[in-house]
Design a protein around this motif. Structure first.
Motif, PDB file in Angstrom:
ATOM      1  N   ASN A  34     -12.206  -0.998   1.701  1.00  0.00           N
ATOM      2  CA  ASN A  34     -11.568  -2.142   1.973  1.00  0.00           C
ATOM      3  C   ASN A  34     -11.104  -3.225   0.852  1.00  0.00           C
ATOM      4  O   ASN A  34     -11.907  -3.004  -0.059  1.00  0.00           O
ATOM      5  CB  ASN A  34     -12.054  -2.425   2.962  1.00  0.00           C
ATOM      6  N   PHE A  35      -9.984  -3.149   0.764  1.00  0.00           N
ATOM      7  CA  PHE A  35      -8.634  -3.896  -0.365  1.00  0.00           C
ATOM      8  C   PHE A  35      -7.839  -4.306   0.420  1.00  0.00           C
ATOM      9  O   PHE A  35      -7.065  -3.664   1.404  1.00  0.00           O
ATOM     10  CB  PHE A  35      -8.247  -2.581  -1.316  1.00  0.00           C
ATOM     11  N   GLN A  36      -8.035  -6.126  -0.642  1.00  0.00           N
ATOM     12  CA  GLN A  36      -6.945  -6.721   0.768  1.00  0.00           C
ATOM     13  C   GLN A  36      -6.719  -8.264  -0.558  1.00  0.00           C
ATOM     14  O   GLN A  36      -7.885  -7.996  -1.289  1.00  0.00           O
ATOM     15  CB  GLN A  36      -7.969  -7.504   1.576  1.00  0.00           C
ATOM     16  N   ASP A  37      -5.990  -8.267   0.061  1.00  0.00           N
ATOM     17  CA  ASP A  37      -5.317  -9.813  -1.206  1.00  0.00           C
ATOM     18  C   ASP A  37      -7.257 -10.170  -1.717  1.00  0.00           C
ATOM     19  O   ASP A  37      -7.369 -11.188  -0.350  1.00  0.00           O
ATOM     20  CB  ASP A  37      -4.777 -10.496  -0.700  1.00  0.00           C
ATOM     21  N   GLU A 130      -6.137   4.687   4.570  1.00  0.00           N
ATOM     22  CA  GLU A 130      -5.348   4.031   6.032  1.00  0.00           C
ATOM     23  C   GLU A 130      -4.588   2.377   5.740  1.00  0.00           C
ATOM     24  O   GLU A 130      -5.934   1.942   4.609  1.00  0.00           O
ATOM     25  CB  GLU A 130      -6.858   4.232   6.875  1.00  0.00           C
ATOM     26  N   PHE A 131      -4.110   2.413   6.425  1.00  0.00           N
ATOM     27  CA  PHE A 131      -3.111   1.098   5.771  1.00  0.00           C
ATOM     28  C   PHE A 131      -2.867   0.275   7.447  1.00  0.00           C
ATOM     29  O   PHE A 131      -3.385   0.744   8.321  1.00  0.00           O
ATOM     30  CB  PHE A 131      -1.828   1.391   5.255  1.00  0.00           C
ATOM     31  N   GLU A 147     -10.366 -17.303   6.444  1.00  0.00           N
ATOM     32  CA  GLU A 147      -9.749 -17.134   7.263  1.00  0.00           C
ATOM     33  C   GLU A 147      -8.690 -15.705   7.118  1.00  0.00           C
ATOM     34  O   GLU A 147      -8.184 -14.985   8.442  1.00  0.00           O
ATOM     35  CB  GLU A 147      -8.788 -18.303   8.281  1.00  0.00           C
ATOM     36  N   LYS A 148      -8.119 -15.793   6.343  1.00  0.00           N
ATOM     37  CA  LYS A 148      -7.351 -14.748   5.727  1.00  0.00           C
ATOM     38  C   LYS A 148      -7.646 -13.399   5.633  1.00  0.00           C
ATOM     39  O   LYS A 148      -6.585 -12.325   5.720  1.00  0.00           O
ATOM     40  CB  LYS A 148      -6.337 -15.217   5.036  1.00  0.00           C
ATOM     41  N   ILE A 149      -9.056 -13.664   5.540  1.00  0.00           N
ATOM     42  CA  ILE A 149      -9.503 -12.131   5.164  1.00  0.00           C
ATOM     43  C   ILE A 149      -9.821 -11.652   6.327  1.00  0.00           C
ATOM     44  O   ILE A 149      -9.874 -11.956   7.644  1.00  0.00           O
ATOM     45  CB  ILE A 149     -11.157 -12.182   4.615  1.00  0.00           C
ATOM     46  N   HIS A 150      -9.441 -10.036   6.025  1.00  0.00           N
ATOM     47  CA  HIS A 150      -9.392  -9.017   7.679  1.00  0.00           C
ATOM     48  C   HIS A 150      -8.062  -9.930   8.771  1.00  0.00           C
ATOM     49  O   HIS A 150      -8.400  -9.549   9.937  1.00  0.00           O
ATOM     50  CB  HIS A 150     -10.314  -9.204   8.854  1.00  0.00           C
ATOM     51  N   THR A 154      -4.186  -4.366   4.849  1.00  0.00           N
ATOM     52  CA  THR A 154      -5.344  -3.460   4.490  1.00  0.00           C
ATOM     53  C   THR A 154      -5.306  -2.462   3.675  1.00  0.00           C
ATOM     54  O   THR A 154      -4.195  -1.545   4.315  1.00  0.00           O
ATOM     55  CB  THR A 154      -6.379  -4.008   5.330  1.00  0.00           C
ATOM     56  N   ALA A 155      -5.802  -2.185   2.705  1.00  0.00           N
ATOM     57  CA  ALA A 155      -5.715  -0.818   2.487  1.00  0.00           C
ATOM     58  C   ALA A 155      -8.006  -0.138   2.467  1.00  0.00           C
ATOM     59  O   ALA A 155      -8.266  -0.892   1.617  1.00  0.00           O
ATOM     60  CB  ALA A 155      -5.417  -0.257   1.199  1.00  0.00           C
ATOM     61  N   ASN A 156      -7.480   1.058   2.899  1.00  0.00           N
ATOM     62  CA  ASN A 156      -9.130   1.898   3.094  1.00  0.00           C
ATOM     63  C   ASN A 156      -8.653   3.251   2.137  1.00  0.00           C
ATOM     64  O   ASN A 156      -7.695   4.447   2.768  1.00  0.00           O
ATOM     65  CB  ASN A 156      -9.110   1.977   4.679  1.00  0.00           C
ATOM     66  N   ILE A 157      -9.894   3.800   1.680  1.00  0.00           N
ATOM     67  CA  ILE A 157     -10.320   4.976   1.098  1.00  0.00           C
ATOM     68  C   ILE A 157     -11.413   5.250   0.698  1.00  0.00           C
ATOM     69  O   ILE A 157     -12.313   4.466   1.280  1.00  0.00           O
ATOM     70  CB  ILE A 157      -8.983   4.985   0.213  1.00  0.00           C
ATOM     71  N   GLY A 158     -11.882   6.753   1.604  1.00  0.00           N
ATOM     72  CA  GLY A 158     -13.235   7.009   1.304  1.00  0.00           C
ATOM     73  C   GLY A 158     -13.560   8.138   1.781  1.00  0.00           C
ATOM     74  O   GLY A 158     -12.361   9.286   1.590  1.00  0.00           O
TER      75      GLY A 158
END
Length: 163
Positions: A34-37, A130-131, A147-150, A154-158
């Motif tokens: 999972n990738f986020q800022d 998935e975005f 609190e900005k986490i999640h 978001t971008a997911n790959i797997g």
């Protein structure tokens, strides 16, 4: 030479017979990054087919790597969501191995949406991306960086597995 040709033929046949979403009672497990800022983590999703093009499921994520001095407690690092997908692979008719699934999700932190894609190499194994984004946050006003986490794009790959 004959054995090599036989193995190649079997592999091609198994790749061609993979199915991305088979409808009612279909089950998928996805495990990925999972990738986020300012955050990298893991994501696990489970989807269950209710009908020909409808599935429901759960998604959970945990932020492992916090960047730029970000500090967060366990409750900010973890998220759990229920989700609804419209599996459009057979509607788009691109390939039996490919599925596109837009959907909505309702989680501990927000109401949001996602767009995902799966490609299966065999009956049991494939890859996904998935975005996701947030439509409405439960906490109004300014959010702290933790609190900005999640609560952001978001971008997911797997990997994805048929169960």
């Amino acid at each position: 030479m004959k054995n090599g040709l036989l193995i190649l033929t079997c592999l091609i046949t198994s790749f061609m017979s993979a199915q991305s979403f088979s409808g009612k009672d279909d089950q998928k497990l996805q495990i990925g990054a999972n990738f986020q800022d300012n955050v990298n983590g893991i994501v696990i999703t489970y989807d269950y087919g209710l009908g020909e093009n409808i599935s429901v499921g759960l998604v959970t994520g945990y932020a492992l790597n916090l960047n730029n001095g970000l500090e967060a407690d366990f409750d900010n690092r973890i998220d759990l969501k229920a989700r609804f997908n419209a599996n459009l692979g057979n509607v788009l008719n691109i390939s039996d191995n490919f599925d596109v699934y837009p959907g909505i999700n309702l989680g501990l932190k927000n109401f949001g949406g996602h767009l995902g894609m799966r490609y299966f190499f065999s009956d049991g194994f494939g890859i996904f991306s998935e975005f996701g984004t947030t439509f409405a946050k439960y906490k109004s006003g300014r959010l702290s960086p933790a609190e900005k986490i999640h609560n952001q794009f978001t971008a997911n790959i797997g990997a994805v597995f048929n169960l």
